[in-house]
Write an enzyme that holds these catalytic residues in place. Structure first.
Site, mmCIF file in Angstrom:
data_model
loop_
_atom_site.group_PDB
_atom_site.id
_atom_site.type_symbol
_atom_site.label_atom_id
_atom_site.label_comp_id
_atom_site.label_asym_id
_atom_site.label_seq_id
_atom_site.Cartn_x
_atom_site.Cartn_y
_atom_site.Cartn_z
ATOM 1 N N ASP A 197 27.482 -5.467 1.456
ATOM 2 C CA ASP A 197 26.964 -4.484 0.971
ATOM 3 C C ASP A 197 25.616 -4.797 1.081
ATOM 4 O O ASP A 197 25.221 -6.027 0.523
ATOM 5 C CB ASP A 197 27.447 -3.790 -0.402
ATOM 6 N N LYS A 198 24.570 -3.855 0.937
ATOM 7 C CA LYS A 198 23.199 -4.020 0.704
ATOM 8 C C LYS A 198 22.779 -4.641 -0.669
ATOM 9 O O LYS A 198 21.809 -5.739 -0.769
ATOM 10 C CB LYS A 198 22.471 -2.748 0.768
#
Length: 245
Positions: free
Chosen positions: A100-101
């Site tokens: 995930d970012k």
């Protein structure tokens, strides 16, 4: 082979994504815009967004420490930083698996599409290890629920059993063998807790080790051979031989 298959074979992207890149005019063959259905060979110079897709026989695999704020995508108009732009390497590479970012840690980057496909097969149960911090204090009941597999109501699945170990009041390590989207966050939420941070420290036999954020190192020798073995390929050169037949 067809241009889209060529790009997929060398780990640039999937065939469908390759078609989009070709249509958008971001692929050139020998200096000319690539065309849908075009046939190419290893003798041709194929470039994507100005970077040459090199067809060297020896595949490249890098271990990269992804910082928070970097998006695992080839192209995203809303992303401030794309992972494919973070590494200055002469061979075009793409990511094998995502983070995930807002998550940090180990990602493998490679030009070997066969390795990526092998790593993505859930049936192989490849281990990935994470260090996770949550907002509420960890309880024995939380650990037992996570370890036994968690039913994710929105996805209508129960996660596989996993290994989990408490490190301090709000931090634990966890080893997963499947790749459900946002799995750790979903599991923690289902067990009454909320994730503050996630850091991946291992993929199969590859360790993050002392890599600083935004640093990378080449995977070579016995470490590389073992990665290919664990990924389900018979040998390091199994994918290479298919490409050169």
């Amino acid at each position: 082979m067809r241009l889209n298959k060529f790009l997929a074979s060398y780990g640039v992207c999937s065939r469908r994504e390759a078609d989009k890149l070709i249509i958008q005019g971001e692929v050139t063959v020998n200096g000319m815009p690539g065309e849908m259905g075009q046939s190419v060979s290893e003798e041709d110079i194929v470039e994507v967004r100005g970077k040459q897709v090199l067809t060297k026989k020896e595949p490249v695999v890098l271990a990269y420490h992804k910082p928070a704020g970097v998006t695992c995508s080839e192209k995203d108009a809303h992303a401030e930083k794309l992972i494919t732009d973070m590494i200055d390497y002469p061979v075009r590479l793409t990511y094998a698996g995502r983070l995930d970012k807002d998550s940090t840690g180990l990602i493998l980057m490679t030009n070997d599409g066969d390795l990526i496909n092998a790593m993505m097969k859930g049936s192989h149960r490849h281990e990935k290890e994470y260090i996770v911090t949550v907002k509420r204090e960890i309880t024995p009941a939380f650990l037992a629920s996570m370890a036994g597999g968690v039913y994710l109501k929105n996805l209508h699945i129960k996660t596989r059993k996993c290994r989990i170990k408490q490190l301090d009041g709000n931090t634990f390590s966890i080893i997963l063998t499947q790749g459900v989207n946002k799995q750790i966050k979903r599991m923690c939420r289902a067990c009454g807790n909320t994730v503050s941070s996630i850091k991946r420290i291992r993929i199969m036999n590859i360790l993050l080790g002392g890599l600083a954020e935004n640093e990378w190192r080449e995977i070579e020798g016995e470490e590389k051979r073992r990665l290919y073995e664990l990924s389900g390929q018979k040998s390091l050169h199994a994918g290479i031989d298919r490409k050169t037949e």
